[in-house]
Every structure is written in structure tokens, then in C-alpha cells.
Design a protein around this motif. Structure first.
Motif, PDB file in Angstrom:
ATOM      1  N   UNK B  31      -5.030 141.642 -21.725  1.00  0.00           N
ATOM      2  CA  UNK B  31      -3.790 142.101 -22.342  1.00  0.00           C
ATOM      3  C   UNK B  31      -2.939 141.038 -22.941  1.00  0.00           C
ATOM      4  N   UNK B  32      -2.674 141.050 -24.299  1.00  0.00           N
ATOM      5  CA  UNK B  32      -1.781 140.229 -25.103  1.00  0.00           C
ATOM      6  C   UNK B  32      -1.519 140.689 -26.267  1.00  0.00           C
ATOM      7  N   UNK B  33      -0.494 140.088 -26.967  1.00  0.00           N
ATOM      8  CA  UNK B  33      -0.085 140.602 -28.267  1.00  0.00           C
ATOM      9  C   UNK B  33      -0.973 139.960 -29.093  1.00  0.00           C
ATOM     10  N   UNK B  34      -1.608 140.471 -30.359  1.00  0.00           N
ATOM     11  CA  UNK B  34      -2.456 140.098 -31.453  1.00  0.00           C
ATOM     12  C   UNK B  34      -1.812 138.997 -31.957  1.00  0.00           C
ATOM     13  N   UNK B  35      -2.683 137.745 -32.432  1.00  0.00           N
ATOM     14  CA  UNK B  35      -2.205 136.698 -33.197  1.00  0.00           C
ATOM     15  C   UNK B  35      -3.001 136.812 -34.499  1.00  0.00           C
ATOM     16  N   UNK B  36      -2.114 136.918 -35.447  1.00  0.00           N
ATOM     17  CA  UNK B  36      -2.529 136.824 -37.015  1.00  0.00           C
ATOM     18  C   UNK B  36      -2.554 135.565 -37.549  1.00  0.00           C
ATOM     19  N   UNK B  78      -7.028 135.712 -22.946  1.00  0.00           N
ATOM     20  CA  UNK B  78      -6.227 136.801 -23.345  1.00  0.00           C
ATOM     21  C   UNK B  78      -6.924 137.456 -24.316  1.00  0.00           C
ATOM     22  N   UNK B  79      -7.752 137.200 -24.983  1.00  0.00           N
ATOM     23  CA  UNK B  79      -8.221 137.773 -26.291  1.00  0.00           C
ATOM     24  C   UNK B  79      -9.959 138.402 -26.109  1.00  0.00           C
ATOM     25  N   UNK B  80     -10.043 139.413 -26.286  1.00  0.00           N
ATOM     26  CA  UNK B  80     -11.504 139.713 -26.199  1.00  0.00           C
ATOM     27  C   UNK B  80     -12.120 139.743 -27.621  1.00  0.00           C
ATOM     28  N   UNK B  81     -11.355 140.021 -28.806  1.00  0.00           N
ATOM     29  CA  UNK B  81     -11.989 139.859 -30.065  1.00  0.00           C
ATOM     30  C   UNK B  81     -11.395 139.348 -31.152  1.00  0.00           C
ATOM     31  N   UNK B  82     -12.028 138.745 -31.927  1.00  0.00           N
ATOM     32  CA  UNK B  82     -11.518 138.384 -33.301  1.00  0.00           C
ATOM     33  C   UNK B  82     -11.795 139.198 -34.417  1.00  0.00           C
ATOM     34  N   UNK B  83     -10.867 139.680 -35.260  1.00  0.00           N
ATOM     35  CA  UNK B  83     -11.032 140.469 -36.355  1.00  0.00           C
ATOM     36  C   UNK B  83     -11.145 139.468 -37.534  1.00  0.00           C
ATOM     37  N   UNK B  84     -12.016 139.317 -38.444  1.00  0.00           N
ATOM     38  CA  UNK B  84     -12.256 138.402 -39.467  1.00  0.00           C
ATOM     39  C   UNK B  84     -12.220 139.228 -40.611  1.00  0.00           C
ATOM     40  N   UNK B 159      -6.752 137.479 -33.888  1.00  0.00           N
ATOM     41  CA  UNK B 159      -6.907 137.698 -32.081  1.00  0.00           C
ATOM     42  C   UNK B 159      -6.555 138.948 -31.801  1.00  0.00           C
ATOM     43  N   UNK B 160      -7.549 139.553 -31.102  1.00  0.00           N
ATOM     44  CA  UNK B 160      -7.034 140.849 -30.708  1.00  0.00           C
ATOM     45  C   UNK B 160      -7.349 141.273 -29.076  1.00  0.00           C
ATOM     46  N   UNK B 161      -6.648 141.991 -28.491  1.00  0.00           N
ATOM     47  CA  UNK B 161      -7.062 142.148 -26.844  1.00  0.00           C
ATOM     48  C   UNK B 161      -8.168 143.047 -26.895  1.00  0.00           C
TER      49      UNK B 161
END
Lengths: 448, 394
Positions: B31-36, B78-84, B159-161
Motif C-alpha cells: 500500500x503506497x501512493x504511486x511515484x512518477x 511498498x511497491x509491487x510494480x514498475x510501469x515503464x 512505481x505502483x502498488x
């Protein structure tokens, strides 16, 4: 474009000669069998003629092969003008599957025709001989490194795989002779047609044994869509596709001989089995399995209760002899080199992983348990099943011995070899699975 | 109809299994806010002048190019995924890079290619990245490219939860992403597992679907007190086989496109230059040019290490039909070259030294049994970044 055309002609001429001769010899009802077996016999005959040319001091030229192939074609057409029967075209009913097969063959052909020699064994073990023989115009010898050094300035070559049989490099030499230069893509064109010959042989022999057209088409689709088989035709140059094809065609002919008693199928089986020995060293093991199968099947009924104890005894005796030989020769085994006979449980993981987890064989190995159960339930008294199960059992015993009891376990664990050995047996397995399904569900379709 | 019902029911049950297992598969919920991070931030020089725009990476000729951006002790747990989001041709070999706060080591993990411009990377879970990333505080992230030939554009990293949607999307991308060209790898031909490890392999999932569908079919037949019809069983099998085969067919079609773009219309020499290891190809070409006319005897000296083994075998292939031996040297040549013969020494050979001033090929003293074997008188014919070509003198 001219070179592509010449490469295609190089494939077509021995193929046509082989197919027409077989057609004339086997008679009607064997169209697909003639076309597929004719390819293998034709192209390997070219390598034999090239060896004879070289021994006779004629050099490696195209004309003797072309002349002999032309004569063979004329004789075959004179004896039996080619004509396909309606029954032979019956399996064409499964058009959607054929479209999928066509798409796959397009992809494989596209890679085959454009890629240079990419695979390690292709340019490190097999093609060096072809390149050298074509450059010299004769079959100059390949020897071990020590002998190479001792022979000094003589024209003699060395590579790690100097002792490998010559048939596969000679197939490439023939392509290069016809094209007029050694082109890394065009010398591999026969691999594409080898895949076609395998599928054609499968389909033709299965139809001849009464498998329905739909099931044959599904079997052909299964075979063509297997990723590892495709990769050997697409990025060609290794000998394993030839080995798989020769072994499979020999086995299919053997099944037909055992089923129908047609001696011509026995001759086909013997010829294709002989080709196995000219392709790779494991070919000798597969020939042994082919030879043992009819012997075991023809074992007199009154002695059959002794068969299993006898086989177990013979196996133990064989293992003991090999162990004794190994102990007396500092761990050296014939064909296996430095090896110690012991069980290698570490080979279980790569085998399981390859069969059920990574996608080299699609769902093929998932089909074995249910269809094995079906065969046991409904077909256990069928002699054809006995023949197929015996041959598969013998061949898998060889695989198990090599990768679970010798130091070859190493190349199973690092995934570099065992899958290629399995590739040799996979067409037989597909044949058996399709046959079992067809026979077990016979009541629900018209076998014609 | 029965086959269709069985296939749908089998697929639904398989999906339920996957979703039920997913928190365990990816470790836990995050659980976390996405980081762009905008692409331009990766090297601080935006293509369009704004600090939030995309980054255009042009080839510099260097074998490896990297762009990195510092992040403020990002907690990867805190981040399960990275959207590239990036526009990168399918034949480019590229990596996701990160630097851990604890060790400061730079780590790299291979990226794959998917249709469109969005790549969803799974950071969570055990297999894809090893243990180097999950559970670490990160101080920098970025992208690395190998032998970049054309410009590429990186629009953003985000970076996405973890979520069910991201889990299913990344699974789909892992299954249908192009696994990459492996022209000199044996993977295609021997069936070894690819470097990129999927969280869930597609084959067992389709295998599960197949058996579940069969069970449904038999269940339906039992319910009606009949036997399942063979055509229905066959249809279930064909559907499952077609599903797993479509991955391979898509991979092949992508490969066909790349192969045609790379090799169509070229001759063998041009294909070699266009393929992998162009430095070895240029070395072989210069050796051919430096050798006198006619067949020559060449000794390639290399070690057992995998890179040297590859180089010597590949050089052997490229230098044929000269007469070549590629014996291993450790510590002295087993089959010493004779005067008038030629020697190829790879640049990074551990034991051999080429003394160009003295005209000697040396190996460490004390190792060969015979003192006269410690060096050979040679003339240097070629000094190439990959190695030397020497002629042995009397």
C-alpha cells in the motif's frame, strides 16, 4: 534469387528421385509414404554418391548426382506414372489445422532462409567439415588434435567433433555444390524439408494404419507446433532433426511391417535405420532398439513368462559388465568417456521441468498419463500397441540409463543436451498418442 | 456445447486459483501512493526543454549506455510494480537498473518487449529479480542499453502498488512479451529456461485448465448418466493446445520481423557483421586480410573460460578453410606452433603475453617443463582490440 532457386532444385532433385522410385516400388496407396521416405533416402543417397565420387578421384561435382537422379526418375516414371488415389487425399479434410500448420511452416521457413548459422553446435561441430570439404572439393580428413599436429604440413583438419559421422555435413556440401558457393542460409534449406518429410511420413504411415484423417491432421499439427522441433528447422544446422526423422520413419515402417507383414516396409525400416547410424552416434542405440523390438514381440508365447525375469537378468548382467569394464579402465566407458556408473537423482528436476513446466513440448507430456490409462483400459491386447510400447520403452530406457546413471547427467542438469535426445523420440510418442486416441474412440468415427 | 461450457468453467476455476494464490505469489499486499519519474529526470537533460518531458537516448557507440536518477531512499517493499513507458525497438537488449542504499551496488535485470509502449514490471515476488530488489531501500533507478544502434525514448517510470489488476496485467505481459533474440544462446535449440523467469509459468496453468475442463466435461456427462463424446474431449484438447501454441506463434512472428529487418538482402559476411559479436567478426576479417594467400596453419590460443571458448570456436568458424587448431593453453601450448605458422592470441588471455618490442610470445616462467618453451619468436602482423595475429619465426 537464382541461388535460392538452385538451392530449391538441390533439394527437389534427390527428393523427386527418391519419391518416384519408392512410389514405383511400393505401388498405389503409399503416396505420402513415398514422398516423405523418398526425401530422406534421396538426400542421403546423394551423400553416398559424393563419397563414391571422392573415393574414385572424380572430385565433388554436381553432374554424377544429377545424372543418376535423372536416370532414376525416368526409370521410376516409366514403371509407374505418378497418380494419387482419392483415399490418399482424404486427410486433407482438416483445413483449419492445415492453415495453422501452414502459418507455422511460414515462420520456420522465414527464419531458415534468412538466418546465418546461429546455433553453437551448427557452426562449431557440424558445418566446419562442410565448409572445408566444399572449399577443397574433396573429403579432406578431420582428425584429433594430436594427430593433426603430428601430420604437420599435410592438408588435414581438426575440430573437437572430428569423429562425428559425415552425412549431415555432406547434405550441406551438396547444397553448396549446387548453389556454387557456401551460403550459410541456403545450405540449411534441407532442414526445412526434413521437417516436412517427418510430418509427411507420420501422416502417411498413420493413414496407412487406419488412423482417421482428422486425427492424422491433429497429429501433424501437434508435431509441427512443438517449439523445440520447430527451432531445429528454423535455426538449422544441428543433426538432431535428421536423427529424429530417420528414427521416426524407421519406427513407422517397422510398425507397418509388424502389422501388415509387408516385406517392403521392413526394407524401408532397415534403410532408414541404417541412415540413423550415419547421422549421429546415438543412432546406433536407436538401431539397437529397433532391432530388439520385433525380437521381443516374436518371443514364443510359451516362453513369455520367462521374458521379464530374463530381461531383468540380462539388464543386470549388462550393467555389471559395464561397471566391471569401467572399474578396469579407470572409469572410462565406451562413448561416455570418463564416467562412473551411479544413480544421479539431480537429473529428475530438469526432466520434470522440461516435461511439465517450461514450454518446449507444449502439452505433450500432459497427454501421456490420460492416454496411457486409456490404452491400458481399452487396447492392452492390441499387437500394435505392444509394438509401439516396446520400442518406446526400450528407447526411453536408453535415455534413462544415459542421463540418470552416467556422467551425462551433467548435461541434463545444465539443460544443454537431454532435450535434444528426447527430441529423437518425440515423433514416435506423438504417433503412439494419436494412434491410441484413434483406436480407443474407433466406434465413434468411420475409420476409412 | 458441452466442450464450450467445460472450457469456460475450467478457465474460470483456473483464474480463481490464480487470484487466490496471488498475494502469496507476490509476497504480500503493498500500500503506497504511486511515484512518477519523468523520463527527462533520468539524466537531467529533457529533449523538449521541460523537466517533465520524455528522454531521448541516442546511441553513442559505447557498448553499454545507462541513464539513472537518484530517488530518496525508496522503500521497495511498498511497491509491487514498475510501469515503464518507452519506445524501444524489439531488437534492443535493455535492463532495469537500481542501486541499493545498503551496498551501493548497481544491479541489473533484463527487460522484455511487449506490444504497445507500456511495460509493467513486477518488482514483487521471488523469482523475477532474485532477492536483490525486494525488501531493499533503493537510492537510484534507471535503464541500461546494450549496443544501442538507434535512438530510443523513455517517457516515464512509475512505481505502483500491488493490485489484482497489476498482477493480471503483468502476468499477461510476462506470458506474451517477446522473450528476446538469443542468437548465440543455445536456449532455443536445447530448450533451456530463458533468463527472464515468469512468476507463474504458462504451461502448468494451461495444463491445469486442460485437466479442469476435462473434469468438467466428465462431470457433465456423469450428471446426464452418459459418457463424454470423443469430439468434445478433442475440442477441449485442441482449444488448450491452440492457446499455449499461440504464445509461441506470436514469438515466432516477432522473431521473423526482426530477422528480416536484420538479415534480408545481406550476404554471409554482412550477416555476420550485423549479428552479435561484431568485434570478433572484424578481427577475423582483418586476420584474413593480413594472412598471405593460400591455406595457412593457424593456432588459436584460448583458455577454458566460457567467453574464450566461445571466441576461439567462433574464430575457428570465421577463419575456415584455413587449417586451424584451437588448443587450450594452461600453462604452455600442448601442440607448439612451428616456424612459418600463425598464432592468434585473444587480448584477455590470462597466461600469454605478447612482447611486441622484443618480438616474443611469452608465458609465465617456471610453468613449462622445458625452458625453451617459455617463449616463441614471433612477428606481430595484427594488433586488434580483440587480440593479436602473430607469425612464428625460426
Amino acid at each position: 534469387m537464382n541461388e535460392v532457386l538452385l538451392a530449391l532444385v538441390a533439394v527437389a532433385i534427390p527428393w523427386m528421385a527418391g519419391a518416384l522410385c519408392l512410389r514405383a516400388w511400393l505401388g498405389t496407396g503409399n503416396g505420402l509414404v513415398s514422398v516423405s521416405y523418398g526425401y530422406l533416402l534421396g538426400i542421403i543417397s546423394v551423400t553416398v554418391v559424393l563419397r563414391i565420387q571422392d573415393a574414385a578421384g572424380l572430385g565433388l561435382t554436381r553432374w554424377p548426382v544429377l545424372a543418376l537422379a535423372g536416370l532414376a526418375c525416368i526409370a521410376a516414371i516409366w514403371k509407374s506414372p505418378p497418380r494419387f488415389s482419392r483415399a490418399e487425399a482424404g486427410w486433407l479434410v482438416a483445413l483449419p489445422l492445415l492453415a495453422l500448420i501452414g502459418l507455422r511452416l511460414y515462420s520456420v521457413a522465414s527464419e531458415n532462409l534468412l538466418s546465418p548459422l546461429l546455433q553453437w553446435d551448427a557452426w562449431a561441430a557440424w558445418a566446419p567439415k562442410a565448409k572445408v570439404w566444399f572449399a577443397h572439393g574433396e573429403l579432406v580428413p578431420f582428425v584429433g588434435e594430436s594427430e593433426w599436429w603430428q601430420r604437420g604440413p599435410e592438408t588435414v583438419y581438426t575440430i573437437e567433433a572430428w569423429y562425428y559421422p559425415p552425412a549431415v555435413p555432406l547434405v550441406q556440401v551438396w547444397q553448396a555444390i549446387m548453389v556454387g558457393r557456401f551460403d550459410e542460409a541456403l545450405v540449411n534449406l534441407p532442414w526445412l524439408f526434413c521437417l516436412l518429410a517427418l510430418v509427411g511420413g507420420f501422416a502417411g504411415q498413420a493413414r496407412a494404419l487406419g488412423v482417421s484423417a482428422l486425427h492424422v491432421a491433429i497429429g501433424a499439427w501437434i508435431l509441427v507446433s512443438l517449439p523445440l522441433l520447430d527451432s531445429h528447422a528454423a535455426w538449422a544446422g544441428n543433426a538432431d532433426l535428421w536423427m529424429a526423422t530417420a528414427f521416426a520413419l524407421a519406427a513407422f515402417a517397422l510398425y507397418r511391417w509388424l502389422h501388415e507383414g509387408d516385406w517392403r516396409q521392413l526394407v524401408l525400416a532397415i534403410l532408414t535405420a541404417a541412415i540413423c547410424t550415419q547421422i549421429k552416434v546415438p543412432g546406433y542405440a536407436w538401431v539397437g532398439c529397433l532391432a530388439l523390438t520385433p525380437i521381443l514381440l516374436r518371443f514364443p508365447v510359451r516362453y513369455r513368462r520367462w521374458l521379464i525375469p530374463g530381461l531383468v537378468g540380462l539388464t543386470l548382467l549388462g550393467v555389471l559388465s559395464v561397471a566391471l569394464y569401467s572399474a578396469m579402465n579407470a572409469g572410462q566407458l565406451p562413448f561416455f568417456g570418463d564416467s562412473e556408473l551411479r544413480f544421479h537423482p539431480e537429473s529428475l528436476r530438469p526432466f520434470f521441468y522440461n516435461f511439465f513446466i517450461i514450454d518446449n513440448w507444449h502439452l505433450l507430456w500432459y497427454l501421456v498419463p490420460p492416454l496411457g490409462w486409456l490404452a491400458w483400459r481399452r487396447l492392452r491386447n492390441e499387437s500394435m500397441l505392444h509394438a509401439q510400447a516396446t520400442l518406446l520403452g526400450l528407447a526411453f530406457s536408453v535415455i534413462v540409463f544415459v542421463y540418470f546413471f552416467t556422467s551425462r547427467a551433467e548435461v541434463a542438469v545444465d539443460f544443454t543436451q537431454h532435450n535434444r535426445a528426447i527430441l529423437h523420440l518425440v515423433p514416435l510418442l506423438v504417433f503412439t498418442l494419436v494412434w491410441v486416441w484413434d483406436r480407443a474412440t474407433l466406434a465413434s468415427h468411420d475409420p476409412g | 456445447m458441452d466442450a464450450f461450457v467445460a472450457l469456460v468453467a475450467g478457465a474460470v476455476v483456473t483464474l480463481i486459483f490464480l487470484l487466490a494464490a496471488h498475494p502469496k505469489l507476490i509476497g504480500s499486499r503493498f500500500a503506497a501512493e504511486p511515484v512518477s519519474i519523468p523520463g527527462a529526470a533520468l539524466d537531467g537533460s529533457p529533449a523538449d526543454g521541460s523537466s517533465a518531458g520524455p528522454l531521448r537516448v541516442s546511441p553513442t557507440g559505447a557498448p553499454r549506455q545507462t541513464v539513472l536518477v537518484p530517488v530518496d531512499a525508496l522503500d521497495s517493499r511498498k511497491y509491487g510494480y514498475l510501469r515503464l513507458r518507452a519506445r524501444v525497438p524489439a531488437d534492443v537488449t535493455w535492463f532495469f537498473l537500481w542501486r541499493n542504499q545498503r551496498s551501493h551496488d548497481l544491479h541489473a535485470a533484463p527487460l522484455f518487449h511487449v506490444p504497445g509502449d507500456g511495460l509493467l514490471l513486477r518488482l514483487a515476488g521471488k523469482s523475477q529479480w532474485g532477492d536483490a530488489l525486494t525488501g531493499e531501500k533503493i537510492e537510484a533507478v534507471g535503464i541500461g542499453f546494450v549496443n544501442l544502434r538507434d535512438s530510443v525514448t523513455i517517457e516515464s517510470l512509475r512505481l505502483e502498488p500491488a493490485s489484482v489488476r497489476n498482477f493480471l496485467s503483468s502476468l499477461w505481459q510476462e506470458w506474451f512479451g517477446f522473450e528476446g533474440e538469443q542468437p548465440y544462446s543455445q536456449n532455443f535449440i536445447v530448450g533451456a529456461p530463458p533468463d527472464l523467469r515468469q512468476l507463474v509459468k504458462p504451461l502448468p496453468v494451461v495444463g491445469g485448465w486442460f485437466f479442469l475442463s476435462l473434469a468438467m466435461l466428465y462431470g457433465l456427462a456423469r450428471f446426464r448418466r452418459t459418457q463424454p463424446l470423443p469430439p468434445a474431449v478433442l475440442l477441449v484438447f485442441v482449444a488448450c493446445w491452440f492457446s499455449i501454441d499461440s504464445r509461441w506463434q506470436l514469438d515466432l512472428l516477432t522473431q521473423n520481423r526482426l530477422t528480416a529487418a536484420r538479415y534480408a538482402g545481406l550476404n554471409d559476411a554482412e550477416k555476420h557483421a550485423a549479428g552479435a559479436h561484431p568485434e570478433l567478426v572484424s578481427f577475423a576479417r582483418e586476420i584474413h586480410a593480413a594472412l598471405p594467400a593460400g591455406m595457412q596453419t593457424i593456432h588459436i590460443f584460448a583458455q577454458r573460460k566460457p567467453e574464450q571458448r566461445f571466441s576461439k570456436l567462433r574464430l575457428n568458424w570465421l577463419l575456415l578453410p584455413h587449417q586451424i587448431s584451437y588448443s587450450r593453453i594452461k600453462p604452455a601450448p600442448l601442440y607448439p606452433p612451428r616456424p612459418g605458422e600463425f598464432v592468434v592470441v585473444l587480448r584477455d588471455h590470462q597466461f600469454l603475453r605478447v612482447d611486441t618490442d622484443a618480438g616474443l610470445l611469452r608465458w609465465p616462467a617456471g610453468t613449462p617443463a622445458k625452458p625453451e618453451s617459455k617463449s616463441l619468436r614471433v612477428t606481430v602482423l595484427l594488433d586488434h582490440p580483440s587480440g593479436f595475429l602473430l607469425r612464428v619465426e625460426p
